[in-house]
Design an enzyme around this catalytic site. Structure first.
Site, PDB file in Angstrom:
ATOM      1  N   ASN A   9      21.360  32.484 -26.461  1.00 48.38           N
ATOM      2  CA  ASN A   9      20.669  31.682 -27.459  1.00 48.38           C
ATOM      3  C   ASN A   9      21.720  30.768 -28.076  1.00 48.38           C
ATOM      4  OD1 ASN A   9      19.297  30.575 -29.587  1.00 48.38           O
ATOM      5  ND2 ASN A   9      19.017  32.497 -30.725  1.00 48.38           N
ATOM      6  N   LYS A  11      21.323  28.493 -30.131  1.00 49.00           N
ATOM      7  CA  LYS A  11      20.972  28.074 -31.496  1.00 49.00           C
ATOM      8  C   LYS A  11      21.215  26.562 -31.614  1.00 49.00           C
ATOM      9  CE  LYS A  11      21.837  32.759 -32.965  1.00 49.00           C
ATOM     10  NZ  LYS A  11      22.231  33.697 -34.014  1.00 49.00           N
ATOM     11  N   HIS A  94      12.569  34.236 -33.914  1.00 51.78           N
ATOM     12  CA  HIS A  94      13.944  34.625 -34.237  1.00 51.78           C
ATOM     13  C   HIS A  94      14.066  34.815 -35.751  1.00 51.78           C
ATOM     14  CE1 HIS A  94      18.275  34.527 -34.694  1.00 51.78           C
ATOM     15  NE2 HIS A  94      18.341  34.833 -33.413  1.00 51.78           N
ATOM     16  N   GLU A  96      16.207  33.897 -37.747  1.00 53.52           N
ATOM     17  CA  GLU A  96      16.600  32.668 -38.458  1.00 53.52           C
ATOM     18  C   GLU A  96      15.381  31.782 -38.715  1.00 53.52           C
ATOM     19  OE1 GLU A  96      19.680  31.598 -35.694  1.00 53.52           O
ATOM     20  OE2 GLU A  96      20.841  33.327 -36.387  1.00 53.52           O
ATOM     21  N   GLU A 164      16.535  42.672 -32.498  1.00 54.13           N
ATOM     22  CA  GLU A 164      17.712  42.091 -33.145  1.00 54.13           C
ATOM     23  C   GLU A 164      17.765  42.547 -34.603  1.00 54.13           C
ATOM     24  OE1 GLU A 164      19.160  38.361 -30.832  1.00 54.13           O
ATOM     25  OE2 GLU A 164      17.899  37.716 -32.487  1.00 54.13           O
ATOM     26  N   GLY A 170      25.438  37.628 -35.840  1.00 55.56           N
ATOM     27  CA  GLY A 170      26.502  36.731 -36.293  1.00 55.56           C
ATOM     28  C   GLY A 170      27.475  37.374 -37.258  1.00 55.56           C
ATOM     29  N   SER A 210      25.584  40.345 -32.201  1.00 57.23           N
ATOM     30  CA  SER A 210      27.027  40.504 -31.960  1.00 57.23           C
ATOM     31  C   SER A 210      27.340  41.226 -30.648  1.00 57.23           C
ATOM     32  CB  SER A 210      27.700  41.210 -33.144  1.00 57.23           C
ATOM     33  OG  SER A 210      27.521  40.459 -34.330  1.00 57.23           O
TER      34      SER A 210
HETATM   35  P1  13P Z   1      25.106  36.740 -32.254  1.00 58.52           P
HETATM   36  O1  13P Z   1      25.303  37.214 -30.845  1.00 58.52           O
HETATM   37  O2  13P Z   1      25.928  35.516 -32.570  1.00 58.52           O
HETATM   38  O3  13P Z   1      25.269  37.835 -33.245  1.00 58.52           O
HETATM   39  O4  13P Z   1      23.597  36.230 -32.364  1.00 58.52           O
HETATM   40  C1  13P Z   1      22.596  37.063 -31.922  1.00 58.52           C
HETATM   41  C2  13P Z   1      21.334  36.316 -31.924  1.00 58.52           C
HETATM   42  O5  13P Z   1      20.819  35.963 -32.956  1.00 58.52           O
HETATM   43  C3  13P Z   1      20.735  35.992 -30.624  1.00 58.52           C
HETATM   44  O6  13P Z   1      19.464  35.482 -30.787  1.00 58.52           O
END
Ligand code: 13P
Length: 248
Positions: A9, A11, A94, A96, A164, A170, A210
């Site tokens: 992803n 982002k 997601h 976010e 997740e 992150g 992560s």
């Molecule tokens: P990270 O791997 O940067 O923690 O992000 C995970 C994520 O949100 C994947 O959609």
């Protein structure tokens, strides 16, 4: 047997030309991949990345999709628009998007049904916050998301769930192998119970948060974990390729 699926992803990272450079570097590194390999890219990168992955094992994914077929929804992208460009997967719900863009279980459900209807494979994200985990509410939150997000889905094996936990995204704070496995086992059990006869046993469930080149082996060795949704580490070809080759 559920085929493992490792998806990046990106982002809001990589312009189209940067994305092309990334997949050019990634292509030779994943040519022997045994799992499904997907990159979920910003919508505007789709045409260029699609060309760049031609002839490789890398599949194309988007990061969101609107639920209407067409119409007055300024700034949105429909499932058919994605489909026409060869997009096969789309991340939906997601955390976010839930936190910053007003995504709710209801809109996640509508987007999921629209994506399935168009023949896309949704990667639907669910998971609890740190506060919810610490208050012992993890299962309750998952119950709510499972009941709402997948209502009306005829065949659960046509979608992918990404578990997740928000506190692991992150933050560099990964769920332990056991925590991730336990939550994913619970999600599958709950889906089987709530949606009998809808193939929950064949549905793939990823872990995300992560996940990196180091911790991927332990996570992927867990019996319930069918893949990973990778943020930060998907921006580095060597790291992402190492995750794709988790079994080496
Ligand atoms: P990270 O791997 O940067 O923690 O992000 C995970 C994520 O949100 C994947 O959609």
């Amino acid at each position: 047997m559920r085929k493992p699926i490792i998806a990046g992803n990106w982002k809001m990272n990589n312009t189209a030309s940067e994305g092309v450079e990334l997949v050019k570097a990634l292509k030779p590194l994943v040519k022997d991949a045994k799992c499904e390999v997907v990159v979920c890219v910003p919508a505007i990168d789709i045409p260029a990345v699609k060309k760049a992955i031609h002839g490789s094992k890398i599949r194309l994914g988007a990061q969101n999709v609107h639920f209407a077929e067409k119409g007055a929804y300024t700034g949105e992208i429909s499932a058919n628009m994605l489909k026409e460009y060869g997009v096969q997967y789309v991340i939906i719900g997601h955390s976010e998007r839930r936190a910053y863009f007003g995504e709710t279980d209801e809109t996640v459900n509508k987007r999921t049904l629209a994506a399935l209807n168009a023949g896309l494979t949704p990667i639907v994200c669910i998971g609890e916050s740190l506060e919810e985990r610490e208050s012992g509410l993890t299962q309750k939150v998952l119950d709510r998301q499972i009941a709402a997000d997948f209502a009306g889905v005829e065949d659960l094996s046509k979608l992918v769930i990404a578990y997740e936990p928000i506190w692991a995204i992150g933050t560099g704070k990964t769920a332990t192998d056991e925590q991730a496995n336990e939550a994913i086992a619970y999600i599958r059990k709950r889906c089987k119970k709530l949606y009998p006869g809808k193939n929950a046993g064949r549905m793939r469930i990823q872990y995300g948060g992560s996940m990196n080149a180091k911790n991927c082996k332990g996570l992927m060795a867990q019996p319930e974990i069918d893949g990973g949704l990778i943020g930060g580490a998907s921006l580095k070809p060597a790291d992402f390729a190492a995750i794709v080759h988790f079994d080496k």
